[in-house]
Design a protein around this motif. Structure first.
Motif, mmCIF file in Angstrom:
data_model
loop_
_atom_site.group_PDB
_atom_site.id
_atom_site.type_symbol
_atom_site.label_atom_id
_atom_site.label_comp_id
_atom_site.label_asym_id
_atom_site.label_seq_id
_atom_site.Cartn_x
_atom_site.Cartn_y
_atom_site.Cartn_z
ATOM 1 N N GLU A 136 0.834 -1.207 0.000
ATOM 2 C CA GLU A 136 0.000 0.000 0.000
ATOM 3 C C GLU A 136 0.864 1.250 0.000
ATOM 4 O O GLU A 136 0.537 2.259 -0.645
ATOM 5 C CB GLU A 136 -0.912 0.004 1.223
ATOM 6 N N LEU A 137 1.996 1.201 0.704
ATOM 7 C CA LEU A 137 2.873 2.359 0.810
ATOM 8 C C LEU A 137 3.697 2.578 -0.451
ATOM 9 O O LEU A 137 3.856 3.716 -0.915
ATOM 10 C CB LEU A 137 3.813 2.197 2.004
ATOM 11 N N THR A 138 4.243 1.497 -1.029
ATOM 12 C CA THR A 138 5.210 1.629 -2.126
ATOM 13 C C THR A 138 4.703 1.137 -3.475
ATOM 14 O O THR A 138 5.292 1.480 -4.507
ATOM 15 C CB THR A 138 6.486 0.836 -1.803
ATOM 16 N N ALA A 163 9.688 1.164 11.432
ATOM 17 C CA ALA A 163 8.422 1.322 10.722
ATOM 18 C C ALA A 163 8.488 2.580 9.862
ATOM 19 O O ALA A 163 9.096 3.586 10.248
ATOM 20 C CB ALA A 163 7.270 1.415 11.712
ATOM 21 N N ILE A 164 7.815 2.516 8.705
ATOM 22 C CA ILE A 164 7.785 3.632 7.757
ATOM 23 C C ILE A 164 6.328 3.884 7.398
ATOM 24 O O ILE A 164 5.603 2.952 7.001
ATOM 25 C CB ILE A 164 8.600 3.327 6.487
ATOM 26 N N PHE A 165 5.892 5.145 7.516
ATOM 27 C CA PHE A 165 4.503 5.511 7.227
ATOM 28 C C PHE A 165 4.452 6.688 6.259
ATOM 29 O O PHE A 165 5.364 7.539 6.251
ATOM 30 C CB PHE A 165 3.761 5.887 8.519
ATOM 31 N N ALA A 166 3.387 6.758 5.495
ATOM 32 C CA ALA A 166 3.174 7.907 4.615
ATOM 33 C C ALA A 166 2.700 9.096 5.450
ATOM 34 O O ALA A 166 1.931 8.934 6.396
ATOM 35 C CB ALA A 166 2.126 7.563 3.559
ATOM 36 N N ASN A 219 4.155 3.344 -9.040
ATOM 37 C CA ASN A 219 3.405 4.102 -10.056
ATOM 38 C C ASN A 219 4.090 5.394 -10.458
ATOM 39 O O ASN A 219 3.555 6.165 -11.276
ATOM 40 C CB ASN A 219 1.987 4.397 -9.563
ATOM 41 N N GLY A 220 5.276 5.659 -9.893
ATOM 42 C CA GLY A 220 6.029 6.854 -10.239
ATOM 43 C C GLY A 220 5.747 8.054 -9.369
ATOM 44 O O GLY A 220 6.448 9.072 -9.463
ATOM 45 N N ASP A 221 4.732 7.978 -8.531
ATOM 46 C CA ASP A 221 4.394 9.108 -7.667
ATOM 47 C C ASP A 221 5.381 9.215 -6.501
ATOM 48 O O ASP A 221 5.827 8.198 -5.945
ATOM 49 C CB ASP A 221 2.979 8.954 -7.099
ATOM 50 N N VAL A 222 5.689 10.459 -6.123
ATOM 51 C CA VAL A 222 6.564 10.701 -4.974
ATOM 52 C C VAL A 222 5.703 10.864 -3.722
ATOM 53 O O VAL A 222 4.699 11.585 -3.734
ATOM 54 C CB VAL A 222 7.423 11.957 -5.202
ATOM 55 N N ARG A 223 6.111 10.168 -2.647
ATOM 56 C CA ARG A 223 5.386 10.260 -1.382
ATOM 57 C C ARG A 223 6.337 10.668 -0.273
ATOM 58 O O ARG A 223 7.509 10.249 -0.242
ATOM 59 C CB ARG A 223 4.743 8.915 -1.016
ATOM 60 N N ASN A 224 5.831 11.493 0.637
ATOM 61 C CA ASN A 224 6.586 11.838 1.842
ATOM 62 C C ASN A 224 6.371 10.742 2.879
ATOM 63 O O ASN A 224 5.229 10.294 3.095
ATOM 64 C CB ASN A 224 6.110 13.173 2.406
ATOM 65 N N ARG A 234 11.597 11.388 1.113
ATOM 66 C CA ARG A 234 10.675 11.093 0.025
ATOM 67 C C ARG A 234 11.044 9.784 -0.674
ATOM 68 O O ARG A 234 12.225 9.459 -0.801
ATOM 69 C CB ARG A 234 10.692 12.236 -0.995
ATOM 70 N N ILE A 235 10.022 9.069 -1.093
ATOM 71 C CA ILE A 235 10.227 7.862 -1.894
ATOM 72 C C ILE A 235 9.380 7.954 -3.163
ATOM 73 O O ILE A 235 8.381 8.674 -3.206
ATOM 74 C CB ILE A 235 9.861 6.570 -1.122
ATOM 75 N N ARG A 236 9.784 7.209 -4.171
ATOM 76 C CA ARG A 236 9.022 7.126 -5.403
ATOM 77 C C ARG A 236 8.449 5.716 -5.511
ATOM 78 O O ARG A 236 9.199 4.732 -5.543
ATOM 79 C CB ARG A 236 9.892 7.444 -6.621
#
Length: 246
Positions: A162-164, A241-244, A215-220, A210-212
């Motif tokens: 869900e996150l990546t 743990a890593i969360f959006a 789907n190519g979208d960048v998320r914080n 930030r990660i990509r």
């Protein structure tokens, strides 16, 4: 005199076998018990000479037992091992670690009671399933990994997808993919330095970057983790743990 000597020899052998703390049996080619030592009688509350051993085997494991004997009929001298459920005459279930070897027309068998060990394993498995259910239900990426620039993962929770956008199999012990590939290039050095400084001080690390995703979208994202250390303070890995975040 010779017959008496042979009888005495067999009697002495039987007495020696009774001294062993592990159940020992001889089973004929048809599967019937020829002889059994005192440990077997104590384990199953019966001497059982002349009884087919399969009569003590749990119905669901009888095929395993028969296949083991069939296999050994074609492989003389080979030792086969199976963990098989037996049923005590009073109804209790027993897990036995059975080792069997065939010589001429006889199966020589040892049976070690692993019931307590099996119950402990079952209890641990149940707790692990419960813990995994909780971790996989968290809407984020729970991880355990190695402290290297690739951030190689040994475990990630199902929330990673869900996150990546990538499933857990994409990350874990992969030589082709790594979590570091998702970090936006401008943030790669910052993430590495922040984690190494925290590990050097043996304190938790907390950072935003930030990660990509797939789907190519960048998320914080916001990450919090800790180091795993040996007794000599060597860093063995990290977990966290890593969360959006917005």
């Amino acid at each position: 005199m010779q017959d008496n000597a042979v009888v005495s020899e067999f009697a002495a052998a039987a007495m020696n076998l009774d001294a062993y703390p592990v159940a020992l049996l001889q089973v004929d080619d048809e599967g019937s018990i020829r002889s059994a030592n005192a440990a077997w009688a104590e384990l199953m509350d019966a001497s059982a000479v002349g009884v087919e051993m399969v009569a003590y085997v749990h119905p669901e494991d009888r095929l395993i037992w028969r296949e083991m004997l069939a296999r050994l009929r074609n492989e003389t001298g080979v030792c086969s091992r199976e963990r098989i459920r037996f049923v005590h005459p009073h109804g209790q279930l027993r897990w036995l670690e059975v080792a069997c070897r065939r010589h001429e027309d006889t199966f020589f068998i040892s049976a070690f009671d692993t019931t307590a060990q099996k119950r402990q394993e079952t209890s641990i498995e149940a707790r692990l399933r419960s813990a995994m259910g909780l971790l996989n239900g968290v809407p984020g990426l729970i991880y355990r990994g190695r402290n290297n620039p690739s951030w190689s993962m040994e475990f990630v929770s199902d929330g990673c997808e869900e996150l990546t956008g990538y499933p857990a199999a994409w990350f874990v012990d992969s030589h082709e993919h790594s979590y570091s590939q998702l970090i936006v290039p401008d943030d790669v050095d910052y993430v590495w330095r922040a984690v190494q400084e925290a590990l050097a001080d043996r304190r938790p690390f907390e950072l935003r970057y930030r990660i990509r995703g797939a789907n190519g979208d960048v998320r914080n994202v916001w990450e919090r983790g800790i180091g795993i250390y040996s007794a000599s303070s060597e860093v063995l890995g990290i977990e966290g743990a890593i969360f959006a975040v917005r």
